[in-house]
Design an enzyme around this catalytic site. Structure first.
Site, PDB file in Angstrom:
ATOM      1  N   TYR A 163     -17.027   9.252 -13.957  1.00 23.05           N
ATOM      2  CA  TYR A 163     -18.182   8.455 -14.365  1.00 23.05           C
ATOM      3  C   TYR A 163     -17.931   6.960 -14.183  1.00 23.05           C
ATOM      4  O   TYR A 163     -16.924   6.436 -14.624  1.00 23.05           O
ATOM      5  CB  TYR A 163     -18.505   8.716 -15.842  1.00 23.05           C
ATOM      6  CG  TYR A 163     -19.674   7.898 -16.318  1.00 23.05           C
ATOM      7  CD1 TYR A 163     -20.884   7.978 -15.641  1.00 23.05           C
ATOM      8  CD2 TYR A 163     -19.569   7.052 -17.407  1.00 23.05           C
ATOM      9  CE1 TYR A 163     -21.963   7.241 -16.055  1.00 23.05           C
ATOM     10  CE2 TYR A 163     -20.656   6.311 -17.836  1.00 23.05           C
ATOM     11  CZ  TYR A 163     -21.850   6.410 -17.156  1.00 23.05           C
ATOM     12  OH  TYR A 163     -22.919   5.676 -17.569  1.00 23.05           O
ATOM     13  N   LYS A 187     -24.592   5.066 -14.126  1.00 21.39           N
ATOM     14  CA  LYS A 187     -25.631   5.906 -13.549  1.00 21.39           C
ATOM     15  C   LYS A 187     -25.972   5.379 -12.152  1.00 21.39           C
ATOM     16  O   LYS A 187     -25.733   4.224 -11.841  1.00 21.39           O
ATOM     17  CB  LYS A 187     -26.854   5.848 -14.470  1.00 21.39           C
ATOM     18  CG  LYS A 187     -27.681   7.109 -14.470  1.00 21.39           C
ATOM     19  CD  LYS A 187     -27.034   8.270 -15.165  1.00 21.39           C
ATOM     20  CE  LYS A 187     -27.590   9.593 -14.672  1.00 21.39           C
ATOM     21  NZ  LYS A 187     -26.590  10.640 -14.689  1.00 21.39           N
ATOM     22  N   ASP A 188     -26.568   6.263 -11.318  1.00 26.68           N
ATOM     23  CA  ASP A 188     -26.850   5.895  -9.921  1.00 26.68           C
ATOM     24  C   ASP A 188     -28.206   5.210  -9.833  1.00 26.68           C
ATOM     25  O   ASP A 188     -29.099   5.684  -9.129  1.00 26.68           O
ATOM     26  CB  ASP A 188     -26.869   7.150  -9.050  1.00 26.68           C
ATOM     27  CG  ASP A 188     -25.814   8.134  -9.479  1.00 26.68           C
ATOM     28  OD1 ASP A 188     -24.642   7.820  -9.301  1.00 26.68           O
ATOM     29  OD2 ASP A 188     -26.176   9.195 -10.018  1.00 26.68           O
ATOM     30  N   ASP A 235     -24.796  -2.883  -9.827  1.00 25.99           N
ATOM     31  CA  ASP A 235     -24.511  -3.362 -11.182  1.00 25.99           C
ATOM     32  C   ASP A 235     -23.131  -4.006 -11.114  1.00 25.99           C
ATOM     33  O   ASP A 235     -22.139  -3.322 -10.836  1.00 25.99           O
ATOM     34  CB  ASP A 235     -24.524  -2.152 -12.124  1.00 25.99           C
ATOM     35  CG  ASP A 235     -24.137  -2.505 -13.561  1.00 25.99           C
ATOM     36  OD1 ASP A 235     -23.637  -3.621 -13.796  1.00 25.99           O
ATOM     37  OD2 ASP A 235     -24.337  -1.640 -14.436  1.00 25.99           O
ATOM     38  N   ASP A 250     -28.971  -4.053 -13.272  1.00 28.62           N
ATOM     39  CA  ASP A 250     -28.789  -3.920 -11.820  1.00 28.62           C
ATOM     40  C   ASP A 250     -29.431  -5.086 -11.078  1.00 28.62           C
ATOM     41  O   ASP A 250     -30.571  -5.444 -11.360  1.00 28.62           O
ATOM     42  CB  ASP A 250     -29.411  -2.611 -11.346  1.00 28.62           C
ATOM     43  CG  ASP A 250     -28.649  -1.418 -11.872  1.00 28.62           C
ATOM     44  OD1 ASP A 250     -27.642  -1.059 -11.245  1.00 28.62           O
ATOM     45  OD2 ASP A 250     -29.030  -0.884 -12.931  1.00 28.62           O
ATOM     46  N   LYS A 276     -30.706   3.031 -15.633  1.00 30.29           N
ATOM     47  CA  LYS A 276     -30.382   4.107 -16.570  1.00 30.29           C
ATOM     48  C   LYS A 276     -31.008   5.426 -16.144  1.00 30.29           C
ATOM     49  O   LYS A 276     -31.460   6.223 -16.970  1.00 30.29           O
ATOM     50  CB  LYS A 276     -30.832   3.758 -18.000  1.00 30.29           C
ATOM     51  CG  LYS A 276     -30.345   2.407 -18.498  1.00 30.29           C
ATOM     52  CD  LYS A 276     -28.835   2.336 -18.647  1.00 30.29           C
ATOM     53  CE  LYS A 276     -28.403   1.000 -19.230  1.00 30.29           C
ATOM     54  NZ  LYS A 276     -28.134  -0.018 -18.185  1.00 30.29           N
TER      55      LYS A 276
HETATM   56  P1  13P Z   1     -25.442   1.585 -16.217  1.00 27.52           P
HETATM   57  O1  13P Z   1     -25.208   2.648 -15.170  1.00 27.52           O
HETATM   58  O2  13P Z   1     -26.806   1.012 -16.110  1.00 27.52           O
HETATM   59  O3  13P Z   1     -24.371   0.567 -16.191  1.00 27.52           O
HETATM   60  O4  13P Z   1     -25.432   2.295 -17.647  1.00 27.52           O
HETATM   61  C1  13P Z   1     -24.247   2.795 -18.123  1.00 27.52           C
HETATM   62  C2  13P Z   1     -24.398   3.524 -19.420  1.00 27.52           C
HETATM   63  O5  13P Z   1     -23.823   4.574 -19.569  1.00 27.52           O
HETATM   64  C3  13P Z   1     -25.206   2.989 -20.509  1.00 27.52           C
HETATM   65  O6  13P Z   1     -25.125   3.781 -21.678  1.00 27.52           O
HETATM   66 MG    MG Z   2     -23.922  -1.272 -16.380  1.00 26.66          MG
HETATM   67 MG    MG Z   3     -27.603   0.018 -14.468  1.00 21.68          MG
END
Ligand code: 13P
Ligand code: MG
Ligand code: MG
Ligand code: 13P
Length: 371
Positions: free
Chosen positions: A230, A233-234, A11, A52, A131
């Site tokens: 943080y 998300k992975d 991302d 992503d 997500k």
């Molecule tokens: P991503 O990891 O897809 O960037 O999402 C972050 C997030 O916390 C959305 O609420």
């Molecule tokens: Mg993001």
């Molecule tokens: Mg993402």
């Protein structure tokens, strides 16, 4: 000579929050991969799922090759410059280190690779999820490779009935790769005991017990273990070879009709059902629901056919309706109980600090003594 299928995703910035990358960003990554991949890659495709961007590549360099990983890293760095120019949100979000050092593992981007003796026809499924985290693939992989209620091939195909070997990683162990190898069906309960905890134990790969061939590879990075805080998300990617000694394409897809609850959605801190979506779909409701896309393709001499969009089929409209209803049901209970992830998984430190403050204000009530 062996052929390697690699997918590396990151991302590196998104329009309007965490929805989807811009066309200019995608084009900049495509242009860089095309230019730097000349003479190195046999073929490649660049796609996105949510925010992503995934680079799918074939080459003869083997898994974990520094040139291939650097190519993806450089393309993401080039894309990040465009994301900054355009003011996209979270520009360079998953590039957690300043300089490339041999392998993108542990640097932020997610990687899944399979080195193989290409079969005369090599059908492959390429999954990308947003997500959520790599544990999202635990249940679908268990059902596809170990449960005859879901995969009749385990009963019908002589090679498949010999079972599959699961390599499972403890993603909480940060000092190196801590893995265990278990065989299905003989060690089914041991496999289930680990996979029930998808935030800690994650299927990394699956191999055929009949032939030793690798059937599946999952990206197992844990961004908060790399960055110490943080960073997003992975969001995982997965490659699955299908047919012949492996489950049929439809047997691998079927478990995604469950729309099972996974960690992810809104600030990486909520349990939400996983929605199968067409490729290149963004996120929406409550920064989710967590999305998974799947492209079916055939590889021949390292060349990739066009990508067929598995979850664009009308069947999945009904699944999406059900998942949307499940998502809204879960959201109706807000922050309470199962809706929000346990404290250990929350992606923000604010609540930890609040709990510390509140903890100091608790008092143990003295019982009145009799007489
Ligand atoms: P991503 O990891 O897809 O960037 O999402 C972050 C997030 O916390 C959305 O609420
Ligand atoms: Mg993001
Ligand atoms: Mg993402
Ligand atoms: P084949 O026997 O042609 O491999 O097809 C099996 C199959 O995919 C059935 O779903």
């Amino acid at each position: 000579m062996k052929m390697t299928l690699s997918v590396i995703k990151a991302d590196i910035g998104s329009i309007g929050g965490h929805i989807a990358p811009s066309h200019a960003l995608l084009e900049s990554v495509r242009a860089r991969v095309k230019q730097q991949g000349e003479g190195l890659l046999v073929d490649h495709r660049v796609t996105h799922t949510g925010d992503d961007i995934a680079i799918l590549m074939t080459h003869r360099c083997g898994a974990g090759d520094a040139r291939i990983h650097k190519l993806a890293w450089d393309a993401f760095v080039a894309g990040t410059a465009v994301a900054r120019e355009q003011g996209l949100y979270g520009a360079g979000q998953d590039l957690l280190k300043d300089a490339f050092s041999g392998n993108v593992k542990g640097m932020g981007p997610a990687v899944a690779e399979i080195e193989m003796d290409e079969r005369p026809s090599e059908p492959v499924l390429f999954f990308a999820a947003d997500k959520t985290d790599p544990g999202a693939f635990n249940l679908p992989l268990y059902l596809a490779f170990a449960d005859p209620m879901s995969t009749p091939g385990l009963l019908l195909s002589p090679a498949m009935s010999q079972g599959f070997r699961f390599t499972i990683m403890d993603v909480n162990h940060t000092e190196g790769d801590r893995v265990i190898t278990l065989e299905a069906p003989q060690q089914l309960y041991e496999i289930a005991a680990l996979l029930r905890d998808p935030e800690r134990y994650v299927v990394e790969s699956v191999h055929s017990r009949a032939t030793g061939e690798q059937a599946a590879a999952v990206a197992t990075s844990r961004l908060h273990n790399i960055a110490g805080k943080y960073t997003g998300k992975d969001d995982p990617v997965m490659l699955v070879r299908t047919q012949m000694n492996f489950p049929a394409t439809g047997e691998v897809l079927a478990p995604f009709a469950i729309g099972h609850f996974v960690a992810g959605g809104m600030r990486g801190s909520h349990n939400m059902p996983l929605m199968p979506v067409p490729q290149n779909t963004g996120t929406s409701y409550f920064d989710g629901p967590p999305l998974v896309s799947c492209a079916a393709l055939s590889v021949h001499g390292g060349r990739l056919t066009e990508l067929l969009d598995c979850f664009a089929h009308p069947f999945w409209d009904e699944v999406r309706h059900r998942v949307a209803a499940k998502a809204m049901d879960m959201r109706a209970q807000g922050f309470v109980g199962a809706a929000m992830l346990p404290m250990s998984e929350l992606e923000y430190t604010g609540i930890t600090r609040l709990m510390e403050v509140l903890d100091g204000r608790f008092q143990v009530r003295r019982e009145k003594t009799a007489g």
